[in-house]
Design a protein around this motif. Structure first.
Motif, short mmCIF file in Angstrom:
data_model
loop_
_atom_site.label_atom_id
_atom_site.label_comp_id
_atom_site.label_asym_id
_atom_site.label_seq_id
_atom_site.Cartn_x
_atom_site.Cartn_y
_atom_site.Cartn_z
N PRO A 148 46.83 108.61 18.07
CA PRO A 148 47.30 107.68 19.10
C PRO A 148 46.21 106.76 19.64
N GLU A 149 44.96 107.22 19.63
CA GLU A 149 43.89 106.36 20.14
C GLU A 149 43.67 105.15 19.24
N VAL A 150 43.79 105.36 17.93
CA VAL A 150 43.66 104.24 17.00
C VAL A 150 44.90 103.35 17.11
N ALA A 151 46.07 103.98 17.16
CA ALA A 151 47.32 103.22 17.22
C ALA A 151 47.35 102.32 18.45
N ALA A 152 46.79 102.82 19.57
CA ALA A 152 46.82 102.04 20.81
C ALA A 152 46.03 100.74 20.67
N LYS A 153 45.06 100.71 19.74
CA LYS A 153 44.30 99.48 19.53
C LYS A 153 45.12 98.41 18.80
N LEU A 154 46.01 98.88 17.93
CA LEU A 154 46.81 97.92 17.15
C LEU A 154 48.10 97.55 17.87
N PHE A 155 48.73 98.54 18.51
CA PHE A 155 50.03 98.27 19.13
C PHE A 155 49.85 97.94 20.60
N ASP A 156 49.94 96.67 20.89
CA ASP A 156 49.74 96.15 22.23
C ASP A 156 51.08 95.56 22.67
N PRO B 62 56.19 101.63 15.72
CA PRO B 62 56.93 102.73 15.09
C PRO B 62 57.10 103.90 16.06
N GLN B 63 58.14 104.66 15.83
CA GLN B 63 58.36 105.87 16.63
C GLN B 63 57.32 106.92 16.24
N TYR C 165 57.09 97.87 8.58
CA TYR C 165 56.53 96.53 8.44
C TYR C 165 56.23 96.20 6.99
N ALA C 166 55.99 94.90 6.75
CA ALA C 166 55.29 94.46 5.55
C ALA C 166 53.98 93.86 6.06
N PHE C 167 52.95 93.88 5.23
CA PHE C 167 51.65 93.44 5.73
C PHE C 167 51.68 92.03 6.31
N CYS C 168 52.42 91.13 5.67
CA CYS C 168 52.38 89.74 6.15
C CYS C 168 52.97 89.60 7.55
N ASP C 169 53.71 90.62 8.05
CA ASP C 169 54.24 90.55 9.41
C ASP C 169 53.13 90.33 10.44
N PHE C 170 51.95 90.88 10.16
CA PHE C 170 50.88 90.81 11.15
C PHE C 170 50.31 89.41 11.25
N ALA C 171 50.07 88.78 10.10
CA ALA C 171 49.58 87.40 10.13
C ALA C 171 50.67 86.49 10.71
N LEU C 172 51.92 86.71 10.30
CA LEU C 172 53.01 85.87 10.82
C LEU C 172 53.15 86.04 12.33
N SER C 173 53.03 87.29 12.81
CA SER C 173 53.13 87.53 14.25
C SER C 173 51.97 86.90 15.00
N GLY D 263 30.91 79.27 12.47
CA GLY D 263 31.33 80.68 12.46
C GLY D 263 31.81 81.10 13.84
N TYR D 264 32.99 81.71 13.91
CA TYR D 264 33.52 82.19 15.19
C TYR D 264 33.58 83.70 15.11
N GLU D 265 32.90 84.38 16.01
CA GLU D 265 32.93 85.84 15.96
C GLU D 265 34.14 86.37 16.72
N TRP D 266 34.98 87.12 16.01
CA TRP D 266 36.14 87.76 16.65
C TRP D 266 35.73 89.15 17.06
N LYS D 267 36.00 89.48 18.33
CA LYS D 267 35.46 90.74 18.85
C LYS D 267 36.56 91.75 19.20
N GLY D 268 37.65 91.71 18.51
CA GLY D 268 38.74 92.64 18.80
C GLY D 268 38.41 94.06 18.39
N ASP D 269 39.30 94.97 18.80
CA ASP D 269 39.10 96.40 18.59
C ASP D 269 39.50 96.88 17.21
N TYR D 270 40.55 96.28 16.68
CA TYR D 270 41.11 96.83 15.45
C TYR D 270 41.18 95.75 14.39
N VAL D 271 40.45 95.93 13.32
CA VAL D 271 40.62 95.06 12.15
C VAL D 271 40.38 95.92 10.91
#
Lengths: 379, 375
Positions: B262-270, A286-287, B36-44, B235-243
């Motif tokens: 922006p610091e939080v956003a940078a974790k999700l938007f890669d 998003p912007q 977005y819609a939430f399902c976009d993230f799982a689909l992506s 069990g598989y441990e996922w160690k990402g930054d943003y969940v």
């Protein structure tokens, strides 16, 4: 099913006066309006006119443009009855040749048109900015049983000598055509948009191809010859926003036309109405407008991050304007980065270019500055 | 990997209800961050993990899901090799008690019997994270596992995954217990509701289990397997930054506004992990001369002439001159007229706030204005 009208978009031009902007891409692929490429306009117009068959003729630096056009999906021109083809020069039994002129480009693709066998052919420039449908123009051609209809635009009389000028009678029949006349007797400028009856066009192009003296150009050769043959030709008057941006300054001005103004109806929101301009979707984030940002009188695409001040700007996706930076009266194309404290005045900043922290662009406000310093890979 | 070796399923059955916000839509198709819609993230996640065959297990509210998904070409990598299908359980709509994801899969049993896939991967639509399925699958295959369940470490179980499941794992990497989150203020391992199950195993489990308990969904069945010992669950441990698990209205508001940092956003938007969504071909956002916008997300198609602070504006929103919007989430096609003043609220689609109207929610509890509200 017979096809009423196919479109041929001439997109091979270099656009030399756009300087570095067209070093690696053809002019129709130049970005415009924050999210578009110029060719989105004619292609969207075709889609909105219900034209299903579109040939895009490319030649100069065509890699980006050909990839962008693909199968026409971005404009919905990939349905079951649609055909979008990129038509580049090719080898044939007779040998191989570049497109020598606008008419030659169509001539070399008569086989493609024969496959479709349309009643009419619409010929467009890939580098004009305007939003319209071609249905009324086709109607005019049909009602007048014309061999050719040419879209015209009224320009101020004092500027008429810069254009190809058409002279008409009281019923809009074209009686004369002069390329850049010294003493114009009309102010109707040809927009380079033609609708031809296909049978007439094919015959004219075949004859022109045999003429060794011809430049194989619609304006210079085909139109004057058809007039001399007393073919039925009508002018279609277009009233609306239309720009042929040839220079850095005119491209900048056309971008600024999209901003919100009180009395002007040239922004995309008022112009397009039901006829959307379609383009690529960039899958951007998003912007984001930051905590200390100032944003006034701007058009900003998704994916941009604005932390500084932007005023009277058109800003594309993935642009980053850092804190303390100031951009005024500027066009920032895709992926531009403006560093901390940098200043950008009256400028057009090309795709993926960088303005370094503290750098000042065009402090003297000397015309419109062009910044284009992206590495080749970034383009 | 062979083509079509994997079928990805986005499971809408596990999505929690968020009160009025999800009264007429699934959380999976609820608007998020203006575009977005939430399902976009799982689909992506499936698209970016090169999984072209995807099904969406839909519980109810097909209308809003179908509207968002359209021809589904926005997410697909190859339109011939892959496919995306909406899986609906028609009987389930009439029998809510037995409307489970398991019943849905039985109804759409090409997943189990008429495919060449070796592995079925489940994701829930309401858990947002950039998860690369490939390394998880690789480990699943290398260890010759039959079932893998993905979990992640959370810092405070009283605040996160409030309606989720907590797991324990033994030294060999197998899950030993699962329980509902009991909200203790401590670290925990939370299930991300991502499961990889061998297709033949899934077919066998479903065939056997569904017979004696028609009400059990995938979550219940996996739980039972643990206790009767018929299958081990890796069990598989996922160690990402943003969940984040968007499991309540408050979490929805908090997690959306948190991304304005922006610091939080940078974790999700890669940039290397794009999020695909439906395009509406709207022009870029347009700002007037008197616009004053700070710390906000603004979607394409929005026209802003007033003041906007700490807010999220969706497509085709209009903020007129002299209007003020603070700490608001505004869904698509909402018009805010001159002089209106709004704070701390979520305004659903197609609402109109008229001239000079003032409306305030509580900073700790946002007000919700439902779709089509006229104030």
């Amino acid at each position: 099913m017979s096809t009423k009208m196919a479109a041929m978009i001439l997109a091979g031009g270099k656009g030399t006066r756009l300087k570095a902007l067209t070093r690696k891409i053809a002019k129709p692929a130049v970005s415009y309006g924050g999210k578009y490429r110029i060719i989105d306009f004619p292609l969207s117009n075709c889609a909105n006119s219900g034209i299903n068959d579109v040939g895009v003729l490319t030649q100069y630096e065509s890699s980006v443009l050909n990839g962008y056009i693909g199968n026409g999906e971005k404009w919905g021109l990939n349905g079951v009855r649609s055909l979008t083809s990129v038509l580049t020069p090719k080898q044939t039994e007779e040998g191989s040749a570049w497109y020598l002129g606008t008419a030659d480009a169509i001539y070399q693709n008569l086989d493609w048109l024969d496959m479709i066998d349309p009643e009419y052919v619409l010929i467009l420039s890939g580098d004009h900015i305007y939003s319209c449908t071609y249905n009324d123009m086709l109607k005019k051609a049909e009602e007048n049983r014309a061999d050719c209809a040419i879209a015209v635009y009224e320009v101020p009389m004092e500027e008429a000598s810069r254009f190809g000028i058409l002279t008409t009678d009281s019923k809009d029949n074209i009686v004369a055509f002069h390329e850049k006349p010294k003493n114009p007797d009309s102010n109707l400028a040809s927009m380079g948009i033609y609708i031809f009856k296909y049978s007439t066009l094919a015959a004219e192009l075949r004859a022109d191809a045999k003429d060794e003296k011809s430049d194989h150009d619609f304006g210079k050769n085909i139109i004057p010859k058809m007039l001399s043959e007393k073919k039925k030709m009508v002018a279609y008057r277009y009233h609306g926003y239309w720009r042929d941006v040839g220079t850095v300054a005119s491209l900048h001005a056309a971008n600024m036309d999209l901003l919100l103004k009180k009395d002007d109806a040239t922004n995309l929101y008022t112009v397009q109405g039901a006829n959307k301009i379609y383009s690529e979707d960039s899958n951007s984030a998003p912007q984001y407008i930051g905590r200390k940002a100032v944003v006034e009188d701007c058009l900003i695409n998704q994916g941009a991050t604005i932390l500084g001040k932007v005023s009277h700007c058109v800003i594309s996706g993935e642009v980053f304007v850092d804190e303390g930076a100031v951009c005024e009266n500027a066009v920032l194309m895709h992926g531009v980065r403006v560093g901390k404290g940098a200043k950008v005045y009256d400028a057009l900043v090309g795709p993926s270019s960088h303005v370094d922290p503290g750098q000042v662009v065009n402090a003297e406000h000397d015309g419109i500055a062009l910044v284009a310093n992206a590495s080749k890979e970034d383009l | 990997m062979k083509k079509n070796e994997v079928i990805g399923l986005v499971d809408f059955y596990n999505a929690p209800e968020l009160g009025e916000l999800t009264e007429n839509r699934s959380l999976g198709s609820t608007s998020f961050l203006g575009r977005y819609a939430f399902c976009d993230f799982a689909l992506s996640n499936f698209t970016n993990s090169d999984i072209p065959t995807v099904g969406l297990l839909i519980k109810k509210h097909q209308r809003s899901i179908m509207k968002h998904l359209g021809s589904m070409s926005s997410w697909i990598t190859n339109t011939k090799v892959g496919s995306q299908r909406i899986l609906v359980n028609e009987n389930g709509v009439l029998n809510p008690l037995t409307n489970t994801d398991v019943a849905n899969i039985r109804e759409n049993d090409w997943v189990l019997y008429d495919s060449n896939a070796s592995y079925i991967v489940f994701q829930s639509a309401h858990i947002v994270a950039n998860v690369d399925i490939r390394p998880i699958l690789k480990e699943h295959i290398a260890r010759h596992e039959k079932i893998t369940s993905v979990y992640t470490k959370i810092k405070d179980a009283s605040q996160e995954f409030e309606r989720g499941t907590l797991v324990r794992v033994d030294g060999d990497g197998y899950i030993t217990s699962v329980k509902q989150n009991d909200h203790l203020k401590e670290e925990a391992l939370a299930s991300m509701e991502i499961w990889i199950i061998n297709r033949t195993v899934l077919a066998e489990i479903i065939q056997r289990r569904a017979v004696w308990n028609e009400r059990a969904g995938m979550q219940e069945i996996l739980k039972e397997l643990l206790y009767d010992g018929s299958y081990k669950v890796h069990g598989y441990e996922w160690k990402g930054d943003y969940v984040r698990s968007f499991d309540s209205f408050d979490h929805y508001i908090r997690y959306c506004t948190e991304l304005l940092n922006p610091e939080v956003a940078a974790k999700l938007f890669d940039p290397e992990w794009p999020h695909y969504t439906l395009t509406h071909d709207t022009p870029p956002a347009l700002y007037g001369e008197d616009a004053r916008v700070v710390n906000s997300f603004v979607a394409n198609g929005a026209v802003v002439e007033g003041t906007v602070e700490n807010s999220i504006l969706s497509r085709d929103v209009r903020i007129a001159k002299g209007a003020t919007v603070k700490n608001c989430i505004i869904f698509s096609n909402v018009k805010i007229a001159e002089g209106a003043h709004l704070e701390n609220c979520l305004i659903d689609k197609y609402s109109i706030i008229q001239k000079d109207v003032e409306f305030h929610g509580d900073p700790m509890k946002y007000a919700y204005l439902k779709q089509g509200t006229i104030l």
